[in-house]
Design a protein around this motif. Structure first.
Motif, PDB file in Angstrom:
ATOM      1  N   VAL A 255       0.818  -1.210   0.000  1.00  0.00           N
ATOM      2  CA  VAL A 255       0.000   0.000   0.000  1.00  0.00           C
ATOM      3  C   VAL A 255       0.858   1.269   0.000  1.00  0.00           C
ATOM      4  CG1 VAL A 255      -1.697   1.324   1.335  1.00  0.00           C
ATOM      5  CG2 VAL A 255      -1.994  -1.150   1.021  1.00  0.00           C
ATOM      6  N   VAL A 256       1.851   1.323   0.857  1.00  0.00           N
ATOM      7  CA  VAL A 256       2.694   2.531   0.912  1.00  0.00           C
ATOM      8  C   VAL A 256       3.443   2.712  -0.405  1.00  0.00           C
ATOM      9  CG1 VAL A 256       4.652   3.636   2.072  1.00  0.00           C
ATOM     10  CG2 VAL A 256       2.849   2.537   3.426  1.00  0.00           C
ATOM     11  N   HIS A 257       3.938   1.627  -0.961  1.00  0.00           N
ATOM     12  CA  HIS A 257       4.657   1.760  -2.228  1.00  0.00           C
ATOM     13  C   HIS A 257       3.713   2.019  -3.407  1.00  0.00           C
ATOM     14  CE1 HIS A 257       8.514   1.407  -0.565  1.00  0.00           C
ATOM     15  NE2 HIS A 257       8.482   0.111  -0.311  1.00  0.00           N
ATOM     16  N   ALA A 258       2.459   1.609  -3.302  1.00  0.00           N
ATOM     17  CA  ALA A 258       1.483   2.004  -4.326  1.00  0.00           C
ATOM     18  C   ALA A 258       1.374   3.527  -4.353  1.00  0.00           C
ATOM     19  CB  ALA A 258       0.121   1.363  -4.052  1.00  0.00           C
ATOM     20  N   TRP A 259       1.332   4.132  -3.174  1.00  0.00           N
ATOM     21  CA  TRP A 259       1.271   5.592  -3.092  1.00  0.00           C
ATOM     22  C   TRP A 259       2.551   6.218  -3.642  1.00  0.00           C
ATOM     23  CZ3 TRP A 259       4.023   9.402  -0.473  1.00  0.00           C
ATOM     24  CH2 TRP A 259       3.436  10.674  -0.442  1.00  0.00           C
ATOM     25  N   ASP A 260       3.713   5.662  -3.280  1.00  0.00           N
ATOM     26  CA  ASP A 260       4.988   6.168  -3.813  1.00  0.00           C
ATOM     27  C   ASP A 260       4.973   6.168  -5.337  1.00  0.00           C
ATOM     28  OD1 ASP A 260       6.261   6.545  -1.300  1.00  0.00           O
ATOM     29  OD2 ASP A 260       7.036   4.487  -1.291  1.00  0.00           O
ATOM     30  N   ILE A 261       4.520   5.058  -5.909  1.00  0.00           N
ATOM     31  CA  ILE A 261       4.481   4.933  -7.363  1.00  0.00           C
ATOM     32  C   ILE A 261       3.516   5.955  -7.957  1.00  0.00           C
ATOM     33  CG2 ILE A 261       3.744   3.403  -9.253  1.00  0.00           C
ATOM     34  CD1 ILE A 261       4.960   1.063  -7.535  1.00  0.00           C
ATOM     35  N   ALA A 262       2.356   6.111  -7.338  1.00  0.00           N
ATOM     36  CA  ALA A 262       1.379   7.089  -7.835  1.00  0.00           C
ATOM     37  C   ALA A 262       1.959   8.494  -7.846  1.00  0.00           C
ATOM     38  CB  ALA A 262       0.106   7.040  -6.990  1.00  0.00           C
ATOM     39  N   ILE A 263       2.608   8.877  -6.764  1.00  0.00           N
ATOM     40  CA  ILE A 263       3.199  10.219  -6.691  1.00  0.00           C
ATOM     41  C   ILE A 263       4.282  10.362  -7.758  1.00  0.00           C
ATOM     42  CG2 ILE A 263       4.589  11.775  -5.265  1.00  0.00           C
ATOM     43  CD1 ILE A 263       1.647  11.683  -4.430  1.00  0.00           C
TER      44      ILE A 263
END
Length: 194
Positions: free
Chosen positions: A127-135
């Motif tokens: 989940v946290v890395h999904a956000w990193d990728i999105a940003i």
């Protein structure tokens, strides 16, 4: 308690977190894979890290030693089709969590941990890395609220012990208002500043 019923909640969270990651990754524009992310890695490097983590988890849950679990994971895991590689690794990890013996310790490189601890780590990583990728990719970073809330519920009481194992950055900023969203709380706890 029936083994299948006992597995339902953690396996569903791992599956939902994986689906959220894949939803974000599928939206990455072709020219954005080399963009930087809040994780101080490129979008592709974060995706590769997650794929390697999924493979590591699959091996560890099957009973591999810490050394065997990480063997060969310093090479590229994505190949020519990052989305296919991530999909395969997410599916394998989900199956591994569904079929693992939850009662035996897992021989993590940082020391033996429980199945439930590993659920928190792996779901948090997805989940946290999904956000990193999105940003990094410039896509909408709004994560599925049900996934984030479920994850925050199981992570919040254990944030400091998770961070003590050397993961998730500098920790909470201490600046969020009391009514901050679960997504903001989760990301802030893991050193992200949304």
């Amino acid at each position: 308690m029936d083994r299948e019923v006992a597995n339902l909640v953690p396996v569903k969270l791992i599956a939902s977190a994986g689906a959220e990651l894949l939803r974000i990754v599928s939206a990455v524009p072709s020219g954005a894979w080399s963009n930087n992310t809040p994780a101080d890695l490129t979008v592709r490097e974060v995706a590769d890290h997650v794929a390697a983590g999924n493979i590591f988890a699959t091996r560890l849950l099957a009973g591999a030693s810490a050394a065997d679990s990480v063997a060969g994971l310093d090479s590229d895991q994505l190949g020519d089709d990052p989305i296919a590689a991530l999909t395969t690794s997410c599916e394998a990890q989900q199956h591994a969590f569904a079929t693992a013996d939850q009662t035996i310790p897992l021989h993590h490189p940082s020391g033996d941990i429980t199945y439930d601890t590993f659920v928190r780590f792996r779901a948090g990583d997805l989940v946290v890395h999904a956000w990193d990728i999105a940003i990094g990719a410039g896509v909408d970073p709004t994560l599925d609220s049900a996934v984030v809330t479920a994850l925050w519920t199981i992570v919040e009481p254990h944030v400091e012990s998770m961070r003590a194992m050397g993961a998730y950055g500098p920790g909470a900023s201490g600046t969020l208002p009391p009514d901050a969203s679960a997504q903001s709380l989760l990301l802030d706890a893991f050193g992200r500043r949304p």
